[in-house]
Write a protein that holds these residues in place. Structure first.
Motif, mmCIF file in Angstrom:
data_model
loop_
_atom_site.group_PDB
_atom_site.id
_atom_site.type_symbol
_atom_site.label_atom_id
_atom_site.label_comp_id
_atom_site.label_asym_id
_atom_site.label_seq_id
_atom_site.Cartn_x
_atom_site.Cartn_y
_atom_site.Cartn_z
ATOM 1 N N ASN A 19 -29.415 -46.211 -63.246
ATOM 2 C CA ASN A 19 -29.287 -45.826 -64.470
ATOM 3 C C ASN A 19 -29.419 -44.392 -64.910
ATOM 4 O O ASN A 19 -29.627 -44.034 -66.147
ATOM 5 C CB ASN A 19 -30.318 -46.462 -65.454
ATOM 6 C CG ASN A 19 -31.417 -46.347 -65.300
ATOM 7 O OD1 ASN A 19 -32.161 -45.569 -64.503
ATOM 8 N ND2 ASN A 19 -32.567 -46.848 -65.986
ATOM 9 N N ILE A 31 -34.929 -41.849 -61.301
ATOM 10 C CA ILE A 31 -36.057 -42.503 -60.739
ATOM 11 C C ILE A 31 -35.239 -44.045 -60.179
ATOM 12 O O ILE A 31 -34.592 -44.829 -60.997
ATOM 13 C CB ILE A 31 -37.202 -42.940 -61.802
ATOM 14 C CG1 ILE A 31 -37.877 -41.986 -62.349
ATOM 15 C CG2 ILE A 31 -38.254 -44.307 -61.436
ATOM 16 C CD1 ILE A 31 -38.723 -41.989 -63.655
ATOM 17 N N ASP A 41 -34.898 -48.036 -59.270
ATOM 18 C CA ASP A 41 -35.054 -49.271 -59.907
ATOM 19 C C ASP A 41 -34.622 -50.347 -59.411
ATOM 20 O O ASP A 41 -34.078 -50.211 -58.280
ATOM 21 C CB ASP A 41 -34.285 -48.987 -61.177
ATOM 22 C CG ASP A 41 -32.830 -48.409 -61.224
ATOM 23 O OD1 ASP A 41 -32.678 -47.326 -61.504
ATOM 24 O OD2 ASP A 41 -31.946 -48.990 -60.316
HETATM 25 CA CA CA Z 1 -33.414 -45.489 -62.604
#
Ligand code: CA
Ligand code: TEU
Length: 619
Positions: free
Chosen positions: A41, A45, A47
């Motif tokens: 996304n 980071i 996910d």
């Molecule tokens: Ca992410």
């Protein structure tokens, strides 16, 4: 070997006659550090949806189990090892429904998934601790609270209840003005230790574990589980320990393997796993000896299936990890041999050189000065590890031969351990100079393992989109232009291809998964060699080859095949080159080698090992 024989072999691993066939005895586990695995996304980071998108890669690699580092709600003080809600997913990673999708997608591919259980401590933002800090019942003694030392003013340095020190530096006690007492934290002050003496704490943990097992996970990796039983005396006293160079008694040493550990582990086994099948429990085990590993992993004792021991990733330093030493394979061989020896009759070993806390092994013990040496040494180290008796663990990117981060400035580091220990050692206690600590961080910081997974050679290594809203939380190593999954999948001589061969051997060769282990030439300073053998196993009708000899030159120099190893290979060490003695080498018995087969065949004839040359030969 027939499937029945293989079944029998896997079962015979537990020579104590345990009935179950430990499915994990010839399994390979892959550790994912979600934050650095795959971002979908654009927030820089990793996910859960990212992990789902990469499951076919893992299935193709051939791993059997995925171990997921924490994705629970957390303030991220220790990147998720400080949990504020065990039964919810932190929004940065996704939702519980993403987790359900992940579990289902893993099972659809015939793999299993275990999750990180961090119950020696919670986050200080967990509801339990917020209530405990207020003294609200029943949570008042769910943690370790103690008044200031007798005759000392609370809150003033030196008034702490005892001399225990946190693993991240400083005292293991933090004063809470709200409660007027100190609380214990083995790690950061935002990670208060749970009080396992309290049966209500234990029951809450077991209920949470069952909630996850019922949700479909296949077991747990248990964070510092050997610290949960504190050395508390009858009167509630927590006595001082032996102080280290920083004046504190390290919490991990003081608390490791406490008086009630076996009792708690048996109770957990009974409360959570009794009646279940196909699960795996692996405990992270600071302070556990090989003999205690045997006791805890012996199935007759109903505690844990296996442990991560630490000796082999701590011996190459003087005092603390911040005084790193170069690899000396003689003590490494001695440590690995003592661990293998302890579980040869019953109990089990985990096999790892890498995880999210350890530097990348190819940088630590291999040679990354050239591409060829990096590839050769990564393969040699992998072959040594995977050919031992036990369950191998692969840490994300290890299968690519990923290297340390190569950071040169202090402000590039993110890990609380690195930041806190720099402040303590350089600024507070002058135990290291800035340059010494920067060098030590470059070699041993946990951030070395946490740079994003290198999927391809694009700007952010395929970890996140090139037009991502945010850059990766930790920079991608620039060497992703040559070290990445896409390029290595195309190269039959890549580190990735070599790991696939090793995993295939674990799955198909019973000598590798079940055979006994014997060290050869333990005093040789260049060559790490050992033998695996099914001799002594009751396989009367087996006519196949029952021994495998593993030989690895773990240096950049040439080396000689040492005498015990030569004898185990059926070579007369005096008769090198063997062709002089008319002996022949059967190339098809060469199970795996990091050099072209003809080269290794000639090595067997001459007895001379090329730099980093490693192979396994079946007889
Ligand atoms: Ca992410
Ligand atoms: O690690 C426990 C542990 O001992 C680490 O401190 C490790 O030995 C050290 O960092 C090596 O330098 C577990 C987790 O794996 C680690 O990530 C957490 O920080 C720690 O527990 C606290 O939960």
């Amino acid at each position: 070997m027939t499937a029945e024989q293989r079944e029998f072999l896997a079962g015979s691993i537990r020579t104590n006659g345990a009935s179950e066939n430990p499915w994990w005895a010839n399994a390979v586990v892959y550790q994912i550090y979600p934050r650095s695995f795959q971002d979908t996304n654009g927030d820089g980071i990793g996910d859960l949806r990212g992990i789902i998108s990469r499951l076919d890669y893992l299935a193709d690699l051939g791993v059997d189990v995925i171990w997921l580092s924490p994705v629970y709600k957390s303030p991220q003080n220790d990147y998720g090892y400080d949990i504020s809600d065990y039964q919810d997913i932190d929004p940065m990673f996704g939702t519980l429904y993403d987790m359900d999708d992940l579990i289902q997608a893993v099972h659809q591919r015939g793999m299993r998934i275990i999750i990180d259980l961090v119950v020696n401590h919670t986050s200080d933002e967990h509801a339990w601790f917020e209530a405990s800090r207020k003294g609200t019942m029943p949570y008042a003694d769910w943690y370790w609270w103690r008044p200031a030392k007798e005759g000392h003013t609370p809150g003033v340095p030196g008034s702490e209840p005892n001399n225990w020190g946190s693993d991240f530096g400083g005292s293991a006690w933090e004063y809470s003005p709200e409660r007027g007492e100190y609380y214990l934290h083995s790690f950061s002050e935002k990670q208060p230790d749970l009080n396992w003496e309290n049966p209500a704490v234990r029951q809450a943990v077991y209920d949470m574990m069952n909630w996850w097992m019922n949700r479909g996970i296949d077991g747990f990796r248990m964070d510092v589980i050997t610290l949960i039983s504190k050395p508390v005396e009858a009167d509630g006293e927590l006595p001082d320990g032996v102080p280290g160079e920083d004046g504190y008694a390290n919490a991990q040493i003081v608390m490791a393997d406490g008086p009630r550990l076996d009792e708690f582990l048996k109770e957990m086994r009974q409360q959570v796993f009794e009646g279940r099948e196909g699960f795996l429990t692996v405990g992270e085990a600071p302070g556990i000896t090989p003999a205690r590993n045997q006791a805890i992993t012996d199935p007759a004792n109903n505690e844990l299936d296996m442990l991560f021991l630490f000796h082999h990733v701590e011996f190459d330093a003087r005092g603390s990890k911040w005084n790193p030493l170069p690899l000396d394979i003689v003590p490494l061989k001695r440590i690995m041999a003592s661990e293998q020896e302890a579980v040869k009759e019953s109990g089990w070993a985990s096999l790892f050189f890498n995880n999210h806390d350890q530097p990348r092994v190819v940088s630590r013990w291999g040679d990354t000065t050239t591409e060829q040496l990096r590839s050769l040494s990564a393969k040699a180290l992998a072959l040594v590890l995977h050919m031992h008796r036990g369950t191998p663990y692969i840490y994300q990117g290890e299968e690519l031969g990923m290297t340390n981060a190569g950071f040169t400035a202090f402000d590039q580091y993110r890990d609380i351990e690195s930041l806190d220990l720099y402040k303590l050692r350089v600024l507070a206690m002058k135990l290291s100079t800035h340059d010494q600590m920067l060098d030590a961080l470059g070699r041993r910081s946990r951030d070395n393992a946490r740079t994003p997974m290198q999927w391809d050679s694009s700007t952010f290594g395929g970890f996140t989109e090139e037009d991502a809203a945010s850059v990766p939380w930790l920079p991608v190593n620039p060497n992703k232009r040559i070290i990445n999954a896409v390029d290595e999948q195309r190269d039959p001589n890549s580190v990735l291809a070599f790991y696939k061969e090793l995993i295939h051997l674990r799955h198909t060769n019973p000598v590798v998964s079940a055979g006994g282990w014997t060290l050869l030439d333990g005093d040789d300073e260049r060559v790490y060699s050992f033998e695996r053998s099914l001799e002594g196993f009751d396989l009367s009708d087996t006519t196949e080859l029952s021994r495998v000899v593993v030989v690895a030159n773990l240096t950049g120099h040439t080396a000689h095949i040492p005498p015990q190893t030569a004898a185990a290979l059926g070579l007369d060490p005096v008769a090198f080159p063997v062709e002089a003695s008319g002996m022949s080498i059967d190339e098809e018995n060469l199970l795996i080698s990091n050099y072209p087969r003809p080269q290794t065949a000639s090595t067997l004839l001459t007895g001379r090992l090329a730099p980093w040359e490693a192979f396994a030969y079946q007889l």
